[in-house]
Design an enzyme around this catalytic site. Sequence first.
Site, PDB file in Angstrom:
ATOM      1  CB  SER A  16      -0.931   0.003   1.223  1.00 35.44           C
ATOM      2  OG  SER A  16      -0.166  -0.026   2.414  1.00 35.44           O
ATOM      3  CG  ASN A  57      -4.194  -3.918  13.208  1.00 35.74           C
ATOM      4  OD1 ASN A  57      -3.606  -3.913  12.121  1.00 35.74           O
ATOM      5  ND2 ASN A  57      -4.687  -5.007  13.750  1.00 35.74           N
ATOM      6  CB  THR A  75     -38.708  28.722  -9.718  1.00 34.07           C
ATOM      7  OG1 THR A  75     -39.803  29.176 -10.505  1.00 34.07           O
ATOM      8  CG2 THR A  75     -38.416  29.755  -8.626  1.00 34.07           C
ATOM      9  CG  HIS A  76     -40.178  24.983 -12.065  1.00 33.23           C
ATOM     10  ND1 HIS A  76     -40.569  23.714 -11.709  1.00 33.23           N
ATOM     11  CD2 HIS A  76     -40.728  25.820 -11.130  1.00 33.23           C
ATOM     12  CE1 HIS A  76     -41.328  23.765 -10.627  1.00 33.23           C
ATOM     13  NE2 HIS A  76     -41.436  25.035 -10.251  1.00 33.23           N
ATOM     14  CB  SER A  86     -12.146  24.126 -29.471  1.00 37.00           C
ATOM     15  OG  SER A  86     -12.192  23.229 -30.560  1.00 37.00           O
ATOM     16  CE  LYS A 113     -17.084  26.004 -27.713  1.00 38.07           C
ATOM     17  NZ  LYS A 113     -17.135  24.533 -27.731  1.00 38.07           N
ATOM     18  CG  ASN A 164     -14.676  25.223 -24.545  1.00 41.07           C
ATOM     19  OD1 ASN A 164     -15.707  25.730 -24.988  1.00 41.07           O
ATOM     20  ND2 ASN A 164     -13.889  24.442 -25.261  1.00 41.07           N
ATOM     21  CD  GLU A 194     -17.216  22.327 -19.592  1.00 46.82           C
ATOM     22  OE1 GLU A 194     -17.887  21.677 -20.395  1.00 46.82           O
ATOM     23  OE2 GLU A 194     -16.193  22.972 -19.915  1.00 46.82           O
ATOM     24  CE1 TYR A 199      -6.321  -2.253   9.163  1.00 44.61           C
ATOM     25  CE2 TYR A 199      -5.631  -4.527   8.847  1.00 44.61           C
ATOM     26  CZ  TYR A 199      -5.667  -3.218   8.404  1.00 44.61           C
ATOM     27  OH  TYR A 199      -5.069  -2.873   7.227  1.00 44.61           O
ATOM     28  CD  GLN A 239      -3.149  -1.979   2.417  1.00 46.39           C
ATOM     29  OE1 GLN A 239      -2.424  -2.216   3.380  1.00 46.39           O
ATOM     30  NE2 GLN A 239      -3.029  -2.600   1.266  1.00 46.39           N
ATOM     31  CE  LYS A 298      -3.807   3.634   4.571  1.00 47.89           C
ATOM     32  NZ  LYS A 298      -4.779   2.802   5.295  1.00 47.89           N
TER      33      LYS A 298
HETATM   34  N1  ARG Z   1      -1.070  -0.784   5.365  1.00 51.60           N
HETATM   35  C1  ARG Z   1      -2.021  -1.174   6.321  1.00 51.60           C
HETATM   36  C2  ARG Z   1      -3.287  -0.331   6.206  1.00 51.60           C
HETATM   37  O1  ARG Z   1      -3.236   0.679   5.620  1.00 51.60           O
HETATM   38  C3  ARG Z   1      -1.466  -1.038   7.700  1.00 51.60           C
HETATM   39  C4  ARG Z   1      -2.121  -1.901   8.694  1.00 51.60           C
HETATM   40  C5  ARG Z   1      -1.684  -3.304   8.499  1.00 51.60           C
HETATM   41  N2  ARG Z   1      -2.223  -4.141   9.517  1.00 51.60           N
HETATM   42  C6  ARG Z   1      -2.160  -5.459   9.429  1.00 51.60           C
HETATM   43  N3  ARG Z   1      -2.705  -6.128  10.376  1.00 51.60           N
HETATM   44  N4  ARG Z   1      -1.641  -6.054   8.385  1.00 51.60           N
HETATM   45  O2  ARG Z   1      -4.321  -0.696   6.681  1.00 51.60           O
END
Ligand code: ARG
Length: 460
Positions: A29, A115, A160-161, A282, A288, A290, A295, A322, A327, A330
């Site tokens: 990760s 954890n 409105t509308h 464009s 154009k 834009n 957007e 956990y 994971q 994030k």
């Molecule tokens: N990279 C893990 C996460 O973001 C860290 C926690 C890992 N915990 C474990 N028991 N393997 O969740």
Amino acid sequence: MTTGTSSHKLWGGRFATGPAEALDRLNRSIGTDFRLWPFDIQLSRAWAMALWQGGVLTLEENEALESGLGRVGERLAAGAQPEAGDEDIHTMIDRLLHEEVGAVASKLHTGRSRNDQVATATRLWTMDACSRLDSAMAALQQVMVERASDLQDAIMPAYTHLQRAQPVSAAHWLLSHFWPLQRDRRRLTQASRGAAVLPLGAGAIAGCAFPISRVLLKESLGFHSVTPNSIDAVADRDFVAEVLFTLTLTATHLSRLAEDLILFGSSEFGFVRFGDRFSTGSSMMPQKRNPDALELARGSGGRLLGDLVALLTTLKGLPSGYNKDLQDDKRVLFDAVDTMLLVLPAVAGTLGELTFQRERMREAVTGGMMATDLADYLVTRGASFREAHGAVGGLVREAEQRGCELDALPPATISAAHPLFGEDAPDWLGAAFSVARREVEGGTGPESVRAQMERAKREI
Ligand code: ARG
């Protein structure tokens, strides 16, 4: 195929061989969580201190870890990059710490788990992100208030509308996009407070077995309280959900502002013209101009909603404690925050460099939009509103048949529509007159809008 046994790991003693490459690639990760490093170092320093205070580490060991973590932080700030074997940022920092201080680094992980560590680092990151987001929202609000102050006496149609409804001050319209952001900022403050609960000390799931003070940890890391249950502490991602919901709503609000402006910038409306620095061209059509920033802002509403739904779907049905599914919290959190930190300044910039075409706005206010005022006239003369509505409705039909606006009807036609109509009735078909009648708090009357502007300035 297995990965090299030389890679630095926080686990593995019980296995005869390393993980398969397919697992390693999926499990890794660090590509996402690398940015947690300042917070991981911060909490690791606090943890080393807690272990010393708890009598687990000697003063020398704490000092070695403290200065080692400082040097690891410097290396990361200077651009140290992950190695192939670094599973996540916690592992990488542990590896760098071993490089800096040697064997004593192995004592830092006493009583803690990734954890409680990752939950703490993610909360610290979130608290910091909330304050960056709040500044970006306040900066956009600032532009809104500045632009609105020039538009107080500009009159435009309110819809409105998406049909012309009644005339309003253009400042009133613009400030209608200010207040949703004010509510978002309040929600963000609450979400940040929700994040400021310390999980460190929960260990893997049952709580740390060494006598560390969670109160001191909480104080030194800037949390306002400690989690009351270690099982909950390592699995609770409510704070992520709260931030994602808040940002999804902000993105929704910005998408509505963007839609108004995109529409108003079309040739058909022509109420605003986009500045050069916030317009794109464009590759094919030379004419154009834009509004891409708007957007993309509008589009980000969908992206943020996707992030929120992805998180809630991940959380739903997870067993206690956990689980590795977490994971991915994030990924969506960072995506949502990054997106909004790009969108907010771009919307502020676009708004800051718009030209408002007051003439076009004013021309779009047609006589029929004051039909309610004309009915109100009869009410002030004693008619019931329903009766007045009927009489004015007849005049609207008459104007439609003649192919003219309500204010172009001859005074005699108006007088004939109801016995209570006097000579001054046509005055009530003036747009400025209509706006000026609405001095109720929160209305579009000039005094009300001035008061609203003052209140908006105070609230930023
Ligand atoms: N990279 C893990 C996460 O973001 C860290 C926690 C890992 N915990 C474990 N028991 N393997 O969740």
